[in-house]
Design a protein around this motif. Structure first.
Motif, PDB file in Angstrom:
ATOM      1  N   MET A   1      26.708 -38.793  15.092  1.00 38.38           N
ATOM      2  CA  MET A   1      26.079 -37.046  15.386  1.00 38.38           C
ATOM      3  C   MET A   1      25.494 -37.839  17.541  1.00 38.38           C
ATOM      4  SD  MET A   1      22.439 -35.627  14.794  1.00 38.38           S
ATOM      5  CE  MET A   1      22.715 -33.536  15.080  1.00 38.38           C
ATOM      6  N   GLY A   2      24.850 -38.920  17.204  1.00 37.32           N
ATOM      7  CA  GLY A   2      25.064 -39.498  19.413  1.00 37.32           C
ATOM      8  C   GLY A   2      23.557 -38.772  19.033  1.00 37.32           C
ATOM      9  N   ARG A   3      23.515 -39.146  20.913  1.00 34.15           N
ATOM     10  CA  ARG A   3      22.034 -38.930  20.946  1.00 34.15           C
ATOM     11  C   ARG A   3      22.060 -37.262  21.358  1.00 34.15           C
ATOM     12  NH1 ARG A   3      18.839 -43.675  22.896  1.00 34.15           N
ATOM     13  NH2 ARG A   3      20.744 -45.264  23.013  1.00 34.15           N
ATOM     14  N   SER A   4      20.158 -37.013  21.689  1.00 34.61           N
ATOM     15  CA  SER A   4      20.122 -35.331  21.429  1.00 34.61           C
ATOM     16  C   SER A   4      18.699 -35.522  22.636  1.00 34.61           C
ATOM     17  CB  SER A   4      19.621 -34.967  20.432  1.00 34.61           C
ATOM     18  OG  SER A   4      21.022 -34.250  19.251  1.00 34.61           O
ATOM     19  N   LEU A   5      18.850 -34.758  23.602  1.00 34.34           N
ATOM     20  CA  LEU A   5      18.272 -34.685  24.471  1.00 34.34           C
ATOM     21  C   LEU A   5      16.984 -32.984  24.293  1.00 34.34           C
ATOM     22  CD1 LEU A   5      16.948 -35.606  27.253  1.00 34.34           C
ATOM     23  CD2 LEU A   5      17.814 -33.902  28.182  1.00 34.34           C
ATOM     24  N   ASP A  22      21.581 -42.523  16.394  1.00 30.50           N
ATOM     25  CA  ASP A  22      21.432 -42.334  15.442  1.00 30.50           C
ATOM     26  C   ASP A  22      20.284 -40.772  14.620  1.00 30.50           C
ATOM     27  OD1 ASP A  22      23.287 -44.543  14.234  1.00 30.50           O
ATOM     28  OD2 ASP A  22      21.836 -45.467  13.818  1.00 30.50           O
ATOM     29  N   ALA A  23      20.391 -40.261  15.437  1.00 30.93           N
ATOM     30  CA  ALA A  23      19.313 -38.810  15.685  1.00 30.93           C
ATOM     31  C   ALA A  23      18.404 -39.206  14.567  1.00 30.93           C
ATOM     32  CB  ALA A  23      20.672 -38.344  15.481  1.00 30.93           C
ATOM     33  N   THR A  24      17.884 -39.970  14.221  1.00 30.98           N
ATOM     34  CA  THR A  24      16.700 -40.228  13.785  1.00 30.98           C
ATOM     35  C   THR A  24      15.474 -40.442  14.135  1.00 30.98           C
ATOM     36  OG1 THR A  24      18.192 -41.668  12.220  1.00 30.98           O
ATOM     37  CG2 THR A  24      15.835 -41.689  11.801  1.00 30.98           C
ATOM     38  N   VAL A  25      15.478 -40.541  15.867  1.00 26.67           N
ATOM     39  CA  VAL A  25      13.695 -40.994  15.920  1.00 26.67           C
ATOM     40  C   VAL A  25      13.704 -40.335  17.492  1.00 26.67           C
ATOM     41  CG1 VAL A  25      12.091 -42.223  16.521  1.00 26.67           C
ATOM     42  CG2 VAL A  25      13.429 -42.773  14.877  1.00 26.67           C
ATOM     43  N   ALA A  54      24.091 -38.159  26.492  1.00 24.96           N
ATOM     44  CA  ALA A  54      23.756 -36.877  25.011  1.00 24.96           C
ATOM     45  C   ALA A  54      23.997 -35.289  25.102  1.00 24.96           C
ATOM     46  CB  ALA A  54      22.293 -36.528  25.373  1.00 24.96           C
ATOM     47  N   ARG A  55      24.867 -35.691  25.088  1.00 24.56           N
ATOM     48  CA  ARG A  55      25.524 -33.952  24.761  1.00 24.56           C
ATOM     49  C   ARG A  55      24.826 -33.098  23.705  1.00 24.56           C
ATOM     50  NH1 ARG A  55      28.244 -33.865  28.749  1.00 24.56           N
ATOM     51  NH2 ARG A  55      29.801 -32.408  27.295  1.00 24.56           N
ATOM     52  N   HIS A  56      23.970 -33.044  22.970  1.00 28.70           N
ATOM     53  CA  HIS A  56      23.208 -32.544  22.614  1.00 28.70           C
ATOM     54  C   HIS A  56      21.854 -31.444  23.257  1.00 28.70           C
ATOM     55  CE1 HIS A  56      21.207 -30.826  18.894  1.00 28.70           C
ATOM     56  NE2 HIS A  56      22.274 -29.661  19.259  1.00 28.70           N
ATOM     57  N   VAL A  57      21.633 -30.875  23.208  1.00 27.42           N
ATOM     58  CA  VAL A  57      19.791 -30.994  23.730  1.00 27.42           C
ATOM     59  C   VAL A  57      19.489 -29.763  22.436  1.00 27.42           C
ATOM     60  CG1 VAL A  57      18.998 -29.420  25.754  1.00 27.42           C
ATOM     61  CG2 VAL A  57      20.946 -30.321  25.969  1.00 27.42           C
ATOM     62  N   VAL A  58      18.076 -29.833  22.457  1.00 21.19           N
ATOM     63  CA  VAL A  58      17.509 -29.022  21.918  1.00 21.19           C
ATOM     64  C   VAL A  58      16.302 -28.354  23.262  1.00 21.19           C
ATOM     65  CG1 VAL A  58      15.138 -28.549  20.189  1.00 21.19           C
ATOM     66  CG2 VAL A  58      17.993 -29.725  19.775  1.00 21.19           C
ATOM     67  N   THR A 126       8.782 -34.679  22.645  1.00 20.94           N
ATOM     68  CA  THR A 126       9.514 -35.149  21.377  1.00 20.94           C
ATOM     69  C   THR A 126       9.027 -33.976  20.020  1.00 20.94           C
ATOM     70  OG1 THR A 126       8.573 -37.586  22.990  1.00 20.94           O
ATOM     71  CG2 THR A 126       8.795 -37.495  20.726  1.00 20.94           C
ATOM     72  N   ILE A 127       8.075 -33.847  19.716  1.00 18.61           N
ATOM     73  CA  ILE A 127       7.730 -33.215  18.657  1.00 18.61           C
ATOM     74  C   ILE A 127       8.715 -31.730  18.611  1.00 18.61           C
ATOM     75  CG2 ILE A 127       6.264 -31.561  17.992  1.00 18.61           C
ATOM     76  CD1 ILE A 127       3.720 -33.411  18.792  1.00 18.61           C
ATOM     77  N   ILE A 128       9.384 -31.455  19.316  1.00 22.59           N
ATOM     78  CA  ILE A 128      10.351 -30.584  19.401  1.00 22.59           C
ATOM     79  C   ILE A 128      11.290 -30.977  18.987  1.00 22.59           C
ATOM     80  CG2 ILE A 128      11.480 -28.930  20.315  1.00 22.59           C
ATOM     81  CD1 ILE A 128       9.283 -28.066  22.212  1.00 22.59           C
ATOM     82  N   LEU A 129      11.870 -32.410  19.269  1.00 24.01           N
ATOM     83  CA  LEU A 129      13.279 -32.909  19.054  1.00 24.01           C
ATOM     84  C   LEU A 129      13.036 -33.302  17.748  1.00 24.01           C
ATOM     85  CD1 LEU A 129      16.022 -33.767  19.808  1.00 24.01           C
ATOM     86  CD2 LEU A 129      15.160 -36.107  21.071  1.00 24.01           C
ATOM     87  N   GLN A 130      11.886 -34.311  17.469  1.00 25.02           N
ATOM     88  CA  GLN A 130      11.773 -34.525  16.223  1.00 25.02           C
ATOM     89  C   GLN A 130      11.735 -33.783  15.408  1.00 25.02           C
ATOM     90  OE1 GLN A 130      11.429 -38.524  15.399  1.00 25.02           O
ATOM     91  NE2 GLN A 130      12.155 -38.071  13.597  1.00 25.02           N
ATOM     92  N   GLY A 131      11.517 -32.377  14.951  1.00 25.03           N
ATOM     93  CA  GLY A 131      11.450 -31.290  13.957  1.00 25.03           C
ATOM     94  C   GLY A 131      12.740 -30.814  13.972  1.00 25.03           C
ATOM     95  N   TRP A 132      13.516 -30.655  15.017  1.00 20.24           N
ATOM     96  CA  TRP A 132      15.022 -31.155  15.075  1.00 20.24           C
ATOM     97  C   TRP A 132      15.295 -31.472  13.917  1.00 20.24           C
ATOM     98  CZ3 TRP A 132      19.681 -32.393  15.915  1.00 20.24           C
ATOM     99  CH2 TRP A 132      20.667 -31.343  15.768  1.00 20.24           C
ATOM    100  N   LEU A 133      15.236 -32.797  14.859  1.00 17.61           N
ATOM    101  CA  LEU A 133      16.200 -33.568  13.833  1.00 17.61           C
ATOM    102  C   LEU A 133      15.459 -34.300  12.240  1.00 17.61           C
ATOM    103  CD1 LEU A 133      15.527 -36.746  16.609  1.00 17.61           C
ATOM    104  CD2 LEU A 133      17.671 -35.547  16.229  1.00 17.61           C
TER     105      LEU A 133
END
Length: 141
Positions: A1-5, A22-25, A54-58, A126-133
């Motif tokens: 999946m790669g990194r997300s921001l 790994d889009a886990t944490v 990061a090619r993906h943004v939340v 971080t809370i937003i991204l972790q929820g999405w992940l």
């Protein structure tokens, strides 16, 4: 999946968080000034995304507790659209209570008021991204 921001669009600061490859944490990484110009803000956020590959943004979507749009919702949508114009894949994610949760976590960690003000936006990101992940994690076989 790669990194997300992860992005928490605030009125003064914009908090940023980054996932592991790994889009886990999700981990808080930075805060950028909340430019009044959405295009300038998107350029600054896109530069951080590029620097971290990061090619993906939340982007956190602020909504009222009733689920209705707020004054900040239009700005978050505009930032998301501007980030898409930079070639980024962007998702909007309901961020209700993320700032309150960030404040609670920082209080529990013993941060003083000034420290909390500086850290709150990136912890909220971080809370937003972790929820999405967590919501998009593929089940392991």
């Amino acid at each position: 999946m790669g990194r997300s921001l992860g992005v928490d669009v605030g009125t003064v600061r914009v908090g940023l968080a980054l996932s592991d490859p790994d889009a886990t944490v999700a981990t808080p990484i930075a805060t950028v000034p909340a430019s009044a110009d959405v295009a300038d803000l998107a350029t600054a956020v896109a530069a951080v995304a590029a620097a971290h590959e990061a090619r993906h943004v939340v982007v956190g979507l602020p909504r009222g507790m009733s689920g209705r749009d707020t004054a900040s919702t239009a700005r978050a949508r505009a930032v998301a659209d501007a980030l898409r114009s930079h070639g980024l894949d962007v998702d909007l994610w309901d961020e209700r209570l993320s700032s309150a949760e960030a404040e609670r976590l920082l209080l529990a960690a013993g941060r003083r008021r000034k420290q909390r003000r500086v850290e709150r936006d990136r912890v909220a990101a971080t809370i937003i991204l972790q929820g999405w992940l967590d919501a998009h994690r593929l089940p392991r076989e």
